[in-house]
Design a protein around this motif. Structure first.
Motif, PDB file in Angstrom:
ATOM      1  N   ASP A 121       0.799  -1.421  -0.008  1.00 23.70           N
ATOM      2  CA  ASP A 121       0.042  -0.183  -0.035  1.00 23.70           C
ATOM      3  C   ASP A 121       0.874   1.134  -0.074  1.00 23.70           C
ATOM      4  OD1 ASP A 121      -2.259  -1.653   0.001  1.00 23.70           O
ATOM      5  OD2 ASP A 121      -2.674  -1.433   2.028  1.00 23.70           O
ATOM      6  N   ARG A 122       1.917   1.308   0.676  1.00 25.25           N
ATOM      7  CA  ARG A 122       2.834   2.217   0.904  1.00 25.25           C
ATOM      8  C   ARG A 122       3.330   2.612  -0.599  1.00 25.25           C
ATOM      9  NH1 ARG A 122       3.067   6.127   3.791  1.00 25.25           N
ATOM     10  NH2 ARG A 122       3.489   7.292   2.000  1.00 25.25           N
ATOM     11  N   VAL A 123       3.772   1.598  -1.121  1.00 26.12           N
ATOM     12  CA  VAL A 123       4.521   1.705  -2.616  1.00 26.12           C
ATOM     13  C   VAL A 123       3.592   2.118  -3.502  1.00 26.12           C
ATOM     14  CG1 VAL A 123       5.603   0.563  -4.439  1.00 26.12           C
ATOM     15  CG2 VAL A 123       6.428   0.081  -2.239  1.00 26.12           C
ATOM     16  N   MET A 124       2.166   1.615  -3.253  1.00 28.91           N
ATOM     17  CA  MET A 124       1.162   2.002  -4.425  1.00 28.91           C
ATOM     18  C   MET A 124       0.985   3.316  -4.158  1.00 28.91           C
ATOM     19  SD  MET A 124       0.526  -0.351  -6.093  1.00 28.91           S
ATOM     20  CE  MET A 124      -1.031   0.053  -6.851  1.00 28.91           C
ATOM     21  N   HIS A 125       1.047   4.264  -3.127  1.00 28.46           N
ATOM     22  CA  HIS A 125       0.856   5.491  -2.675  1.00 28.46           C
ATOM     23  C   HIS A 125       1.773   6.320  -3.552  1.00 28.46           C
ATOM     24  CE1 HIS A 125       1.872   9.275  -0.280  1.00 28.46           C
ATOM     25  NE2 HIS A 125       0.388   9.564  -0.438  1.00 28.46           N
ATOM     26  N   GLU A 126       3.124   6.055  -3.387  1.00 28.21           N
ATOM     27  CA  GLU A 126       4.285   6.703  -3.995  1.00 28.21           C
ATOM     28  C   GLU A 126       4.113   6.411  -5.397  1.00 28.21           C
ATOM     29  OE1 GLU A 126       4.531   5.715  -1.082  1.00 28.21           O
ATOM     30  OE2 GLU A 126       5.748   7.310  -0.090  1.00 28.21           O
ATOM     31  N   LEU A 127       3.598   5.376  -6.079  1.00 26.95           N
ATOM     32  CA  LEU A 127       3.467   5.065  -7.534  1.00 26.95           C
ATOM     33  C   LEU A 127       2.404   5.903  -8.033  1.00 26.95           C
ATOM     34  CD1 LEU A 127       4.787   3.317  -9.885  1.00 26.95           C
ATOM     35  CD2 LEU A 127       2.897   1.527  -9.087  1.00 26.95           C
ATOM     36  N   HIS A 184      12.919   7.911  -1.049  1.00 26.43           N
ATOM     37  CA  HIS A 184      13.462   6.900  -1.496  1.00 26.43           C
ATOM     38  C   HIS A 184      12.160   5.851  -2.261  1.00 26.43           C
ATOM     39  CE1 HIS A 184      12.723   4.719   2.345  1.00 26.43           C
ATOM     40  NE2 HIS A 184      12.578   3.309   1.741  1.00 26.43           N
ATOM     41  N   GLU A 185      11.318   5.756  -1.729  1.00 34.35           N
ATOM     42  CA  GLU A 185      10.159   4.941  -2.482  1.00 34.35           C
ATOM     43  C   GLU A 185       9.598   5.646  -3.766  1.00 34.35           C
ATOM     44  OE1 GLU A 185       9.423   2.131  -1.782  1.00 34.35           O
ATOM     45  OE2 GLU A 185       9.909   1.842   0.259  1.00 34.35           O
ATOM     46  N   LEU A 186       9.722   6.895  -3.722  1.00 34.58           N
ATOM     47  CA  LEU A 186       9.081   8.005  -4.787  1.00 34.58           C
ATOM     48  C   LEU A 186      10.410   7.559  -5.925  1.00 34.58           C
ATOM     49  CD1 LEU A 186       8.177  11.340  -3.684  1.00 34.58           C
ATOM     50  CD2 LEU A 186       6.862   9.643  -4.857  1.00 34.58           C
ATOM     51  N   ALA A 192      16.025  11.918 -14.493  1.00 32.46           N
ATOM     52  CA  ALA A 192      16.339  11.997 -13.216  1.00 32.46           C
ATOM     53  C   ALA A 192      15.305  12.544 -12.287  1.00 32.46           C
ATOM     54  CB  ALA A 192      17.740  12.583 -12.799  1.00 32.46           C
ATOM     55  N   LEU A 193      14.912  12.240 -10.960  1.00 35.77           N
ATOM     56  CA  LEU A 193      14.060  12.576 -10.102  1.00 35.77           C
ATOM     57  C   LEU A 193      14.997  13.369  -9.199  1.00 35.77           C
ATOM     58  CD1 LEU A 193      11.218  13.273  -9.053  1.00 35.77           C
ATOM     59  CD2 LEU A 193      11.446  11.330  -7.843  1.00 35.77           C
ATOM     60  N   LYS A 194      14.597  14.781  -8.850  1.00 40.06           N
ATOM     61  CA  LYS A 194      15.376  15.643  -8.170  1.00 40.06           C
ATOM     62  C   LYS A 194      14.334  15.988  -6.999  1.00 40.06           C
ATOM     63  CE  LYS A 194      18.988  17.529 -11.046  1.00 40.06           C
ATOM     64  NZ  LYS A 194      19.147  18.590 -11.921  1.00 40.06           N
ATOM     65  N   ILE A 195      14.642  15.741  -5.540  1.00 42.14           N
ATOM     66  CA  ILE A 195      13.835  15.917  -4.516  1.00 42.14           C
ATOM     67  C   ILE A 195      14.340  17.071  -3.677  1.00 42.14           C
ATOM     68  CG2 ILE A 195      12.486  15.224  -2.532  1.00 42.14           C
ATOM     69  CD1 ILE A 195      12.380  12.308  -4.089  1.00 42.14           C
ATOM     70  N   GLU A 196      13.455  17.966  -3.361  1.00 41.52           N
ATOM     71  CA  GLU A 196      13.901  19.226  -2.605  1.00 41.52           C
ATOM     72  C   GLU A 196      12.738  18.953  -1.075  1.00 41.52           C
ATOM     73  OE1 GLU A 196      14.161  22.934  -4.363  1.00 41.52           O
ATOM     74  OE2 GLU A 196      15.763  22.282  -5.863  1.00 41.52           O
ATOM     75  N   THR A 197      13.412  18.905   0.006  1.00 40.85           N
ATOM     76  CA  THR A 197      12.448  18.851   1.184  1.00 40.85           C
ATOM     77  C   THR A 197      12.137  20.231   1.596  1.00 40.85           C
ATOM     78  OG1 THR A 197      13.339  16.713   1.761  1.00 40.85           O
ATOM     79  CG2 THR A 197      12.228  18.024   3.229  1.00 40.85           C
ATOM     80  N   ILE A 198      10.937  20.452   1.679  1.00 37.17           N
ATOM     81  CA  ILE A 198      10.262  21.616   2.245  1.00 37.17           C
ATOM     82  C   ILE A 198      10.015  21.392   3.710  1.00 37.17           C
ATOM     83  CG2 ILE A 198       8.570  23.287   2.061  1.00 37.17           C
ATOM     84  CD1 ILE A 198      10.398  23.201  -0.337  1.00 37.17           C
ATOM     85  N   PRO A 199      10.709  22.207   4.551  1.00 37.13           N
ATOM     86  CA  PRO A 199      10.372  21.805   6.004  1.00 37.13           C
ATOM     87  C   PRO A 199       8.998  22.202   6.418  1.00 37.13           C
ATOM     88  CG  PRO A 199      11.889  23.658   5.919  1.00 37.13           C
ATOM     89  CD  PRO A 199      11.672  23.272   4.541  1.00 37.13           C
ATOM     90  N   ALA A 200       8.521  21.424   7.028  1.00 36.37           N
ATOM     91  CA  ALA A 200       6.965  21.391   7.936  1.00 36.37           C
ATOM     92  C   ALA A 200       7.219  22.705   8.815  1.00 36.37           C
ATOM     93  CB  ALA A 200       6.576  20.241   8.490  1.00 36.37           C
ATOM     94  N   VAL A 201       6.367  23.889   8.975  1.00 37.45           N
ATOM     95  CA  VAL A 201       6.280  24.993   9.514  1.00 37.45           C
ATOM     96  C   VAL A 201       5.068  25.170  10.023  1.00 37.45           C
ATOM     97  CG1 VAL A 201       6.763  27.509  10.013  1.00 37.45           C
ATOM     98  CG2 VAL A 201       8.530  25.835   8.504  1.00 37.45           C
ATOM     99  N   THR A 202       4.804  25.156  11.380  1.00 34.01           N
ATOM    100  CA  THR A 202       3.406  25.626  12.151  1.00 34.01           C
ATOM    101  C   THR A 202       3.423  27.071  12.602  1.00 34.01           C
ATOM    102  OG1 THR A 202       3.056  23.037  12.642  1.00 34.01           O
ATOM    103  CG2 THR A 202       1.817  24.879  13.959  1.00 34.01           C
ATOM    104  N   TYR A 203       2.234  27.823  12.424  1.00 32.56           N
ATOM    105  CA  TYR A 203       2.180  29.029  12.949  1.00 32.56           C
ATOM    106  C   TYR A 203       1.212  28.712  14.008  1.00 32.56           C
ATOM    107  CZ  TYR A 203       0.215  33.784  13.211  1.00 32.56           C
ATOM    108  OH  TYR A 203       0.059  34.889  13.854  1.00 32.56           O
ATOM    109  N   CYS A 204       1.594  29.638  15.261  1.00 37.24           N
ATOM    110  CA  CYS A 204       0.847  29.888  16.385  1.00 37.24           C
ATOM    111  C   CYS A 204       0.082  30.970  16.346  1.00 37.24           C
ATOM    112  CB  CYS A 204       1.764  29.847  17.725  1.00 37.24           C
ATOM    113  SG  CYS A 204       0.791  30.136  19.111  1.00 37.24           S
ATOM    114  N   GLU A 205      -1.217  30.962  16.661  1.00 36.52           N
ATOM    115  CA  GLU A 205      -2.161  32.171  16.924  1.00 36.52           C
ATOM    116  C   GLU A 205      -2.001  32.742  18.153  1.00 36.52           C
ATOM    117  OE1 GLU A 205      -6.268  31.168  15.759  1.00 36.52           O
ATOM    118  OE2 GLU A 205      -5.725  30.525  13.690  1.00 36.52           O
TER     119      GLU A 205
END
Length: 131
Positions: free
Chosen positions: A15-21, A59-61, A79-92
């Protein structure tokens, strides 16, 4: 009991691989459409911005990508190049940002739970490098 847990693990992995596929097929379809609209004949690389909490495993992607592009006319060697975007949360509560993965939903600055994810949950097609 052991067999059941092994089958469950295999199903989870499948299922995990199917998501990436599914993601990879969507990206390839998008690139093919853009390629057709712009008269591209060969693509050298595709760059994805991958949110830190997007749920996709890099790595699955890459593994799915390497298999799937071989079946295309436009991207067989791309080639597939991946740039990771950090998760950022805002506090009200205090108006400050903080790293989501490290602290979760509770603001480390003021303890408020009135927070929302500002970035890091999406997958974005950033760049197509044509030859």
């Amino acid at each position: 009991e052991m067999l059941r847990s092994l089958v469950g693990s295999e199903m989870c992995i499948r299922d995990r691989v199917m998501h990436e596929l599914g993601i990879v097929f969507h990206v390839i379809k998008s690139v093919e459409k853009i390629g057709e609209e712009n008269g591209l004949t060969n693509v050298a690389s595709v760059t994805l911005e991958l949110g830190e909490v997007s749920g996709a495993i890099p790595h699955e992607l890459e593994s799915c990508w390497n298999w799937a592009v071989k079946k295309t006319e436009l991207l067989p060697e791309a080639a597939l190049k991946i740039e990771t975007i950090p998760a950022v949360t805002y506090c009200e509560g205090c108006g400050r940002d903080y790293p989501t993965v490290q602290f979760g939903r509770t603001c480390p600055h003021c303890g408020s739970e009135k927070t929302w994810l500002k970035q890091g949950s999406k997958i974005n097609l950033k760049e197509i490098e044509a030859i």
